[in-house]
Motif scaffolding. Sequence first.
Motif, PDB file in Angstrom:
ATOM      1  N   LYS A   4      32.198   4.640 -26.000  1.00 25.63           N
ATOM      2  CA  LYS A   4      32.394   6.073 -25.869  1.00 25.63           C
ATOM      3  C   LYS A   4      33.401   6.380 -24.749  1.00 25.63           C
ATOM      4  CE  LYS A   4      29.490  10.064 -26.325  1.00 25.63           C
ATOM      5  NZ  LYS A   4      28.188  10.655 -26.135  1.00 25.63           N
ATOM      6  N   GLY A   7      36.840   5.275 -25.930  1.00 26.56           N
ATOM      7  CA  GLY A   7      37.328   6.251 -26.904  1.00 26.56           C
ATOM      8  C   GLY A   7      37.829   7.506 -26.225  1.00 26.56           C
ATOM      9  N   LYS A   8      37.092   7.969 -25.197  1.00 27.96           N
ATOM     10  CA  LYS A   8      37.492   9.162 -24.458  1.00 27.96           C
ATOM     11  C   LYS A   8      38.799   8.900 -23.699  1.00 27.96           C
ATOM     12  CE  LYS A   8      35.811  12.584 -21.225  1.00 27.96           C
ATOM     13  NZ  LYS A   8      34.772  12.985 -20.319  1.00 27.96           N
ATOM     14  N   GLN A   9      38.927   7.711 -23.081  1.00 25.69           N
ATOM     15  CA  GLN A   9      40.148   7.363 -22.357  1.00 25.69           C
ATOM     16  C   GLN A   9      41.336   7.283 -23.320  1.00 25.69           C
ATOM     17  OE1 GLN A   9      38.998   3.733 -20.361  1.00 25.69           O
ATOM     18  NE2 GLN A   9      38.474   4.826 -18.459  1.00 25.69           N
ATOM     19  N   LYS A  10      41.102   6.705 -24.491  1.00 26.07           N
ATOM     20  CA  LYS A  10      42.163   6.575 -25.483  1.00 26.07           C
ATOM     21  C   LYS A  10      42.594   7.960 -25.963  1.00 26.07           C
ATOM     22  CE  LYS A  10      43.241   3.892 -29.582  1.00 26.07           C
ATOM     23  NZ  LYS A  10      42.718   3.010 -30.627  1.00 26.07           N
ATOM     24  N   SER A  11      41.635   8.832 -26.207  1.00 24.19           N
ATOM     25  CA  SER A  11      41.925  10.197 -26.637  1.00 24.19           C
ATOM     26  C   SER A  11      42.692  10.945 -25.549  1.00 24.19           C
ATOM     27  CB  SER A  11      40.617  10.916 -26.966  1.00 24.19           C
ATOM     28  OG  SER A  11      40.874  12.252 -27.277  1.00 24.19           O
ATOM     29  N   GLU A  12      42.252  10.794 -24.296  1.00 25.43           N
ATOM     30  CA  GLU A  12      42.921  11.440 -23.178  1.00 25.43           C
ATOM     31  C   GLU A  12      44.342  10.917 -23.026  1.00 25.43           C
ATOM     32  OE1 GLU A  12      42.243  11.562 -18.465  1.00 25.43           O
ATOM     33  OE2 GLU A  12      40.447  12.072 -19.643  1.00 25.43           O
ATOM     34  N   TRP A  14      46.335   9.770 -25.409  1.00 26.32           N
ATOM     35  CA  TRP A  14      47.164  10.345 -26.468  1.00 26.32           C
ATOM     36  C   TRP A  14      47.450  11.830 -26.215  1.00 26.32           C
ATOM     37  CZ3 TRP A  14      50.335   7.611 -28.892  1.00 26.32           C
ATOM     38  CH2 TRP A  14      50.052   6.289 -29.195  1.00 26.32           C
ATOM     39  N   GLU A  15      46.531  12.529 -25.613  1.00 28.75           N
ATOM     40  CA  GLU A  15      46.778  13.923 -25.260  1.00 28.75           C
ATOM     41  C   GLU A  15      47.912  14.011 -24.233  1.00 28.75           C
ATOM     42  OE1 GLU A  15      45.604  16.766 -26.633  1.00 28.75           O
ATOM     43  OE2 GLU A  15      44.649  15.404 -28.067  1.00 28.75           O
TER      44      GLU A  15
END
Length: 192
Positions: A4, A7-12, A14-15
């Motif tokens: 989790k 996933g949050k770091q990866k999403s951040e 890409w943002e």
Amino acid sequence: MEEKIQGKQKSEFWEWVKAIAFALMLTFVIKQFLFTPVLVKGASMMPTLEDHDRVIVNKIGPTLQSYDRFDIVVIEMNEETNYIKRIIGLPGDKIEYKDDQLYINGEKYNEPYLDQYKNELKDTGTLTYDFTLDQNLGETTVPEGYYFVLGDNRRVSNDSRNPEVGFISEEQIMGTTNIICWPMEHIDLRFN
């Protein structure tokens, strides 16, 4: 839990990538189509603009309307060279200088932006030598779609009086400038 967080770091990540890409694209669009900084090189526009001043070129306004007499414009001479000059003659104008006085279509025009240099002349000569379009460029009037430009520092400016420069086509003009943004002591939002 670790998945989790990853996933949050990866999403951040890409943002951030999207935000940076958007900022770069926006910067490119603004610089290419709206405003761009230009470095003044040389003394041809002194005292209005000094060597190493940085000005902002407005690429929007002139595309919506034609250029006006006495606008200061940035001209693309070739891929490596830009000139900054003042529009003196519009298409159809007859330009003449006599006894340091500008005549356009036979009418006398004042040029207050030259007063400082005229007052500081150390010799008895004139700031702007006598000429007519016909003498310098073999034309009696500024051709349609072209402009006649001069630098404010008339004794050193390489401008439309020189047949190698000649009349400037509308396509050569990048835009107008009336903002000095650097150095700090020269910042001016509406110079003449």
